[in-house]
Design an enzyme around this catalytic site. Structure first.
Site, PDB file in Angstrom:
ATOM      1  N   LYS A  80     -23.488   4.040  42.022  1.00 31.48           N
ATOM      2  CA  LYS A  80     -24.440   3.747  40.941  1.00 31.48           C
ATOM      3  C   LYS A  80     -24.037   4.529  39.699  1.00 31.48           C
ATOM      4  CE  LYS A  80     -29.468   3.749  40.022  1.00 31.48           C
ATOM      5  NZ  LYS A  80     -30.796   4.081  40.573  1.00 31.48           N
ATOM      6  N   SER A 155     -34.017   0.216  40.939  1.00 27.98           N
ATOM      7  CA  SER A 155     -33.023   0.236  39.883  1.00 27.98           C
ATOM      8  C   SER A 155     -31.591   0.282  40.387  1.00 27.98           C
ATOM      9  CB  SER A 155     -33.263   1.424  38.962  1.00 27.98           C
ATOM     10  OG  SER A 155     -33.017   2.636  39.656  1.00 27.98           O
ATOM     11  N   SER A 179     -36.155   3.124  44.129  1.00 29.32           N
ATOM     12  CA  SER A 179     -34.963   2.452  43.605  1.00 29.32           C
ATOM     13  C   SER A 179     -33.791   2.301  44.552  1.00 29.32           C
ATOM     14  CB  SER A 179     -34.476   3.162  42.349  1.00 29.32           C
ATOM     15  OG  SER A 179     -35.212   2.703  41.261  1.00 29.32           O
TER      16      SER A 179
END
Ligand code: GLN
Length: 489
Positions: A80, A155, A179
Site C-alpha cells: 500500500k 482504503s 481499511s
C-alpha cells in the site's frame, strides 16, 4: 483445477521455491505478465517497480541457493502506498506528497527485505487512507476483480484488488477504522488488522496515530499467519510498539476449536444488515459450531456510538498529523504564491483532495477551544465505554464473530457524493480500532450477484493466534479459498 502460479499462495509457492522447482525470477516474471494483462481493467497500482522487482528476485534466488532467506524469500508482494519505501515514490494516494521519494524504509519493509521478499509495486489507496471505497485516490479508482462495475473497498483497495486478481501473491495494507478488513471482504481475500502495538508503525504515513495499524492481505489464512510472523514484533523506532512475545502463528492454525467460546455480538446483526450477508455469516457460525466451538450471544451496547466517536477522534488526529504538509520541507508547493501565507494556503488547497479537506476541517473544529469538551472529550469518553464493552464480552468468550460490512461491494460512484453513507459502512469495523484490538476478515460466501462476503473475527489484545485458528477452521469447513475472480483478459 491447477491454479496459475500468480494465483497460488505464499505457502504453495514457498515449497516450489525452496525445492528449486521454481525460481523467484520466473515467478516474478509471471506476476509482472499478469499485471500487464489485468491492470487495464483493475487499476490497482500507483507505481509499478518492475526493475527493482526483478533485481530483488535475482537476489532472492541467490539467497535460496544458499539456503538463506525467510519464508517469504522470493515472493512477489504489493505494498500500500502509505508505507515509506526507500528510493521508490510514495504518494499516500495524494498530490500533496509529489514528488516525495522516501530516504528510508518503513520497519515492515525492512523486515520483508531481510526475508528476501520481492516488491512489485506500490498500490492504490484512498488519499491518506480516508475512505471505504478507494474512490478518494488522486491517481484513479481500482475496480473490484469480481465485478469491475463495483468498488473494491477501501482504503487498502489496491492491496485487496491486486491480491484477488493475481497481480501479486500478498500485500500489506493499513487499517485505521476497517481499511484492511473492508477491501479484503469486498474482494474475497483474507485481511488482518493486528493488535495496536503488535506491528511497528515506523515509516507508515500517519492518518490517526492512536488507531493506525499495518496488516496483511493474503489469499488464505495460512499466508496471513506467515505475513504476520514476518512483520510483527517490537521495534525501538516505534514507541507504541509492544514488547510482547511473537509466537509462530502458523504453528497453532490447526489446533482445533474444542473448548472455545465464540460470542455473537447482537448489535452487529441489526435490521440494516443485507440478507445475503446475514445468511453467509450465519452459515459460517453454524460451521464453527460443528467444528466444536460453543456459540454464545453477547452484547456490545455502545457499538452504535462507534461511528460518531471515530469521526471525531480520527479527523482530530488527522488534522494535527497533516499539518506538516505545508509546502515547506517536502512534497507539493505552489510555486506561484507571492507570500508565505499564500504559499501555505494554496499549496494545501491544491494538494489535498476533498475528503482530506473535509476531515481536516472537521478535526480542527472539534479540537478548537470552546468545542473541545463537547466533541473530542466526549468522543474519548465514548471510546472508554467501547473498550469496557469488549472487556466485559471477553470475560464470557474468546472471540467475537460478525459480518465485516453491512452489504457486499456497492456500485462504483453510488456513495461517492454522500460521505455520510460511506461512513456508515464502517459500523462493524471501527470499534475494533477504538479499542486497539486485533480483527480479521476472511471470505465466507458470495452474493447471488457473485460478489464476495466477508466474515469478521475480533479478539482480545495480542490474541491474533486465536483469530487465525478460528479463521483456519472456518476456511477448511467452507472450502472456497481456491476460488479466484473471473477476470477476462
Ligand atoms: N473508512 C474509515 C475512514 O474513512 C477507515 C479508513 C481506514 O481504516 N484507514 O476513516
Amino acid at each position: 483445477m491447477e491454479l496459475a502460479l500468480y494465483d497460488q499462495t505464499i505457502h504453495q509457492l514457498q515449497e516450489l521455491l525452496q525445492s528449486k522447482q521454481l525460481s523467484s525470477v520466473e515467478l516474478t516474471n509471471q506476476v509482472l505478465n499478469r499485471i500487464d494483462q489485468v491492470e487495464p481493467q483493475i487499476g490497482a497500482f500507483i507505481t509499478e517497480c518492475r526493475d527493482l522487482a526483478l533485481s530483488q528476485a535475482a537476489a532472492a534466488d541467490q539467497m535460496l541457493a544458499k539456503g538463506e532467506g525467510g519464508p517469504l524469500c522470493g515472493i512477489p508482494l504489493s505494498i500500500k502506498d502509505v508505507l515509506c519505501t526507500k528510493g521508490v515514490r510514495t504518494t499516500c494516494g495524494s498530490k500533496i506528497l509529489e514528488p516525495f521519494v522516501p530516504p528510508y524504509d518503513a520497519t515492515v519493509i525492512t523486515r520483508l527485505k531481510e526475508q528476501g521478499a520481492v516488491m512489485v509495486g506500490k498500490v492504490s489507496m484512498d488519499e491518506f487512507a480516508m475512505g471505504s471505497a478507494n474512490e478518494n485516490c488522486a491517481y484513479g479508482t481500482p475496480k473490484n476483480p469480481w465485478n469491475t462495475n463495483h468498488i473494491c473497498g477501501g482504503s487498502s483497495g489496491g492491496s485487496a484488488a491486486s491480491v484477488a486478481s493475481g497481480e501479486c501473491i500478498a500485500s500489506l495494507g493499513s487499517d485505521t477504522g476497517g481499511s484492511v478488513r473492508q477491501p479484503a471482504s469486498h474482494c474475497g481475500v483474507v485481511g488482518m488488522k493486528p493488535t495496536y502495538g503488535r506491528v511497528s508503525r515506523f515509516g507508515l504515513l500517519a492518518f490517526a496515530s492512536s488507531l493506525d495499524q499495518i496488516g496483511p492481505l493474503t489469499k488464505d489464512v495460512r499466508d496471513c499467519a506467515m505475513m504476520l510472523n514476518a512483520i510483527g514484533g517490537y521495534d525501538p523506532k516505534d514507541s507504541t510498539s509492544v514488547k510482547e512475545s511473537m509466537p509462530d502463528f502458523t504453528a497453532t492454525l490447526s489446533s482445533g476449536l474444542s473448548g472455545m467460546r465464540i460470542g455473537i455480538p447482537k448489535e452487529y446483526f441489526s435490521e440494516g444488515l443485507d440478507q445475503e450477508v446475514r445468511a453467509a455469516v450465519e452459515n459460517g457460525i453454524s460451521l464453527l459450531r460443528q467444528a466444536g466451538a460453543e456459540i454464545i450471544e453477547v452484547s456490545l451496547p455502545h457499538t452504535e456510538y462507534g461511528i460518531a466517536a471515530y469521526y471525531i477522534i480520527a479527523p482530530a488526529e488527522a488534522s494535527s498529523n497533516l499539518a506538516r504538509y505545508d509546502g515547506v520541507k517536502y512534497g507539493f508547493r505552489n510555486q506561484d504564491a507571492s507570500t508565505l501565507l499564500e504559499m501555505y494556503k494554496t499549496s494545501r488547497s491544491q494538494g489535498f483532495g476533498p475528503e482530506v479537506k473535509r476531515r481536516i476541517i472537521l478535526g480542527t473544529y472539534a479540537l478548537s477551544s470552546g468545542y473541545y469538551d463537547a466533541y473530542y472529550k466526549k468522543a474519548s469518553q465514548v471510546r472508554t465505554k467501547i473498550v469496557e464493552d469488549y472487556q466485559r464480552a471477553f470475560t464470557a468468550c474468546d472471540a467475537l464473530v460478525s459480518p465485516v460490512t453491512p452489504t457486499p461491494a456497492w456500485r462504483l460512484g453510488d456513495k461517492a457524493d454522500d460521505p455520510l453513507a460511506a461512513y456508515l459502512s464502517d459500523a462493524m469495523t471501527i470499534c475494533t480500532n477504538l479499542a486497539g484490538l486485533p480483527a480479521m476478515s476472511l471470505p465466507c460466501g458470495f452474493s447471488t450477484a457473485g460478489l464476495p462476503i466477508g466474515f469478521q473475527i475480533q479478539g482480545p489484545h495480542f490474541q491474533e493466534g486465536t483469530l487465525l485458528k478460528i479463521a483456519f477452521a472456518l476456511e477448511q469447513a467452507l472450502g472456497i479459498s481456491q476460488r479466484r475472480p473471473p477476470i477476462s483478459t
